[in-house]
Design a protein around this motif. Structure first.
Motif, mmCIF file in Angstrom:
data_model
loop_
_atom_site.group_PDB
_atom_site.id
_atom_site.type_symbol
_atom_site.label_atom_id
_atom_site.label_comp_id
_atom_site.label_asym_id
_atom_site.label_seq_id
_atom_site.Cartn_x
_atom_site.Cartn_y
_atom_site.Cartn_z
ATOM 1 N N ALA A 256 -6.461 10.202 13.219
ATOM 2 C CA ALA A 256 -5.850 10.359 11.891
ATOM 3 C C ALA A 256 -6.939 10.475 10.834
ATOM 4 N N LEU A 257 -6.602 11.164 9.756
ATOM 5 C CA LEU A 257 -7.426 11.209 8.552
ATOM 6 C C LEU A 257 -6.635 10.520 7.449
ATOM 7 N N ILE A 258 -7.184 9.442 6.938
ATOM 8 C CA ILE A 258 -6.509 8.704 5.863
ATOM 9 C C ILE A 258 -7.155 9.137 4.550
ATOM 10 N N PRO A 259 -6.472 10.004 3.764
ATOM 11 C CA PRO A 259 -7.132 10.697 2.644
ATOM 12 C C PRO A 259 -7.717 9.783 1.584
ATOM 13 N N ALA A 265 -16.037 5.009 -3.933
ATOM 14 C CA ALA A 265 -17.148 5.467 -3.090
ATOM 15 C C ALA A 265 -17.001 6.915 -2.678
ATOM 16 N N ARG A 266 -15.877 7.539 -3.025
ATOM 17 C CA ARG A 266 -15.595 8.931 -2.663
ATOM 18 C C ARG A 266 -15.643 9.131 -1.148
ATOM 19 N N THR A 267 -14.958 8.245 -0.446
ATOM 20 C CA THR A 267 -14.884 8.350 1.011
ATOM 21 C C THR A 267 -13.431 8.274 1.454
ATOM 22 N N PHE A 268 -13.189 8.732 2.673
ATOM 23 C CA PHE A 268 -11.888 8.549 3.305
ATOM 24 C C PHE A 268 -12.125 7.959 4.683
ATOM 25 N N THR A 269 -11.070 7.475 5.311
ATOM 26 C CA THR A 269 -11.189 6.821 6.605
ATOM 27 C C THR A 269 -10.827 7.784 7.721
ATOM 28 N N LEU A 270 -11.714 7.877 8.698
ATOM 29 C CA LEU A 270 -11.470 8.662 9.902
ATOM 30 C C LEU A 270 -11.144 7.700 11.034
ATOM 31 N N ARG A 271 -10.003 7.899 11.671
ATOM 32 C CA ARG A 271 -9.601 7.056 12.804
ATOM 33 C C ARG A 271 -9.854 7.820 14.099
ATOM 34 N N VAL A 272 -10.694 7.264 14.950
ATOM 35 C CA VAL A 272 -11.102 7.909 16.202
ATOM 36 C C VAL A 272 -10.530 7.104 17.376
ATOM 37 N N LEU A 273 -9.958 7.836 18.341
ATOM 38 C CA LEU A 273 -9.325 7.201 19.500
ATOM 39 C C LEU A 273 -10.088 7.563 20.768
ATOM 40 N N PRO A 274 -10.618 6.586 21.513
ATOM 41 C CA PRO A 274 -11.258 6.905 22.792
ATOM 42 C C PRO A 274 -10.247 7.528 23.755
#
Length: 374
Positions: A256-259, A265-274
């Motif tokens: 998922a990309l959490i906008p 901080a001008r960042t968004f959260t990237l959710r990575v799944l193994p």
């Protein structure tokens, strides 16, 4: 004195032109020059491994740090107040969904349930008896032996008794649910990371008694600069590195990309799944997420092993030159760009198709003859 001078002196000796002193000096010179010539003749030609300089798509590799988390991590509490009578698991125990975690004292609630069940049974008997009397009144009225209003009265009695029965059944069900809620069960498979209750303790709804963490379907959340949002939205190759598996890249995918994560901080959260199971990781561990972003450009690349780095910042490679049967190397300075997948982008200094040394390049000299390893 070189080998040509040695031959000249030997020729003059045979011609009888040297004195005794000259003979002694000649002996010393012949010994020294003979050793030098023999050493030069015996010097080996080092074998090297080479590769061709080629063009390749240029990949920008991002390395970001994040934390491993579980999809389910809950502080569990009871749904009813009560006195803890039994605790079935301690911290560190693995439980499955539905396993009994603890029980509350339910003696009074059990009695209330049995009373509700008895009243529901009594109401069911009254309904049955009311229906019997209704059937009798209806039969008598049909044969003109009884009034019609008696039938209507019996019908109303059946309806009242049925409603009473339904009410007692509802109360019985309510008591059954409350009784069942005196037993706390695991809502999902996981490990009890913390136990916060003891036998004899009074607990109330909302007070945590266990902390349960799921131990599968882990994920890694990392903050990513907003500049990469559009490219990650279109997909990218990702992998994970953890300290428990040093040097190994675990295949993964973007979950998922959490906008909007941290607007300051001008960042968004990237959710990575193994995408691999049975990885020796637990929630709370740190992890590194490796992201390959295609820059859309192609450029000259070489293996990282071809580069020679100097303390003054220079970076060079050994280029293979072939002249007839002779193969030698020459050192050439290069300027590099991005590094990815064991390759390095070369901005200047090399042309596609040239061959560079990738093994055996540690102690080469300018113009040295080399032997290409098969």
């Amino acid at each position: 004195m070189d080998c040509e001078h040695k031959i000249s002196i030997e020729t003059r000796l045979h011609a009888g032109r040297l004195t005794k002193a000259g003979l002694a000096l000649l002996a010393v010179c012949l010994a020294a020059t003979g050793l030098a010539c023999g050493t030069a003749a015996a010097q080996p030609v080092p074998p090297v491994e080479t590769e061709a300089v080629r063009q390749s798509p240029v990949i920008r590799k991002l390395e970001l740090s994040g934390s491993i988390s579980s999809p389910h991590a809950s502080q569990i509490s009871t749904l009813v107040p009560g006195l803890v009578s039994k605790v079935h698991f301690d911290s560190g125990a693995y439980v499955k969904q539905g396993d009994m975690l603890l029980e509350l004292d339910s003696e009074l609630e059990q009695a209330a349930y049995e009373q509700a069940a008895a009243m529901a049974a009594q109401a069911a008997g009254e309904v049955k008896d009311a229906k019997r009397r209704l059937d009798i009144a209806a039969s008598l009225a049909q044969r003109k032996y009884g009034p019609q209003n008696e039938v209507e009265a019996r019908q109303a009695e059946v309806e009242i008794d049925t409603a009473t029965h339904d009410s007692h059944r509802a109360e019985q069900k309510r008591r059954s649910v409350i009784l069942d809620r005196h037993k706390l069960r695991a809502p999902f498979d996981g490990v009890i990371s913390k136990r916060m209750v003891e036998v004899g303790q009074w607990v109330t709804p909302g007070t945590p008694v266990f902390e349960l963490v799921a131990m599968k379907n882990f994920r890694v959340d990392v903050p990513v600069p907003q500049d990469y949002y559009a490219r990650l939205r279109d997909g990218a190759d990702v992998a994970i590195e953890v300290d428990t598996l040093p040097g190994e890249e675990i295949p993964a995918k973007i979950g998922a990309l959490i906008p909007v994560s941290d607007p300051d901080a001008r960042t968004f959260t990237l959710r990575v799944l193994p995408t691999r199971d049975n990885i020796p990781i637990t929630p709370g561990m740190s992890a590194r997420v490796l992201i390959d972003l295609d820059t859309g450009a192609r450029d000259v690349v070489v293996s990282r092993d071809a580069l020679i780095r100097y303390p003054d910042g220079r970076i060079t490679v050994w280029v293979v030159k072939t002249d007839g049967d002779k193969t030698s190397v020459t050192e050439r300075r290069v300027e590099i760009g991005l590094a990815f997948d064991g390759l390095v982008q070369v901005l200047s200094g090399l042309e596609e198709g040239e061959r560079v040394v990738v093994r055996g390049n540690e102690s080469l000299r300018e113009g040295q003859a080399v032997q290409l390893a098969s």
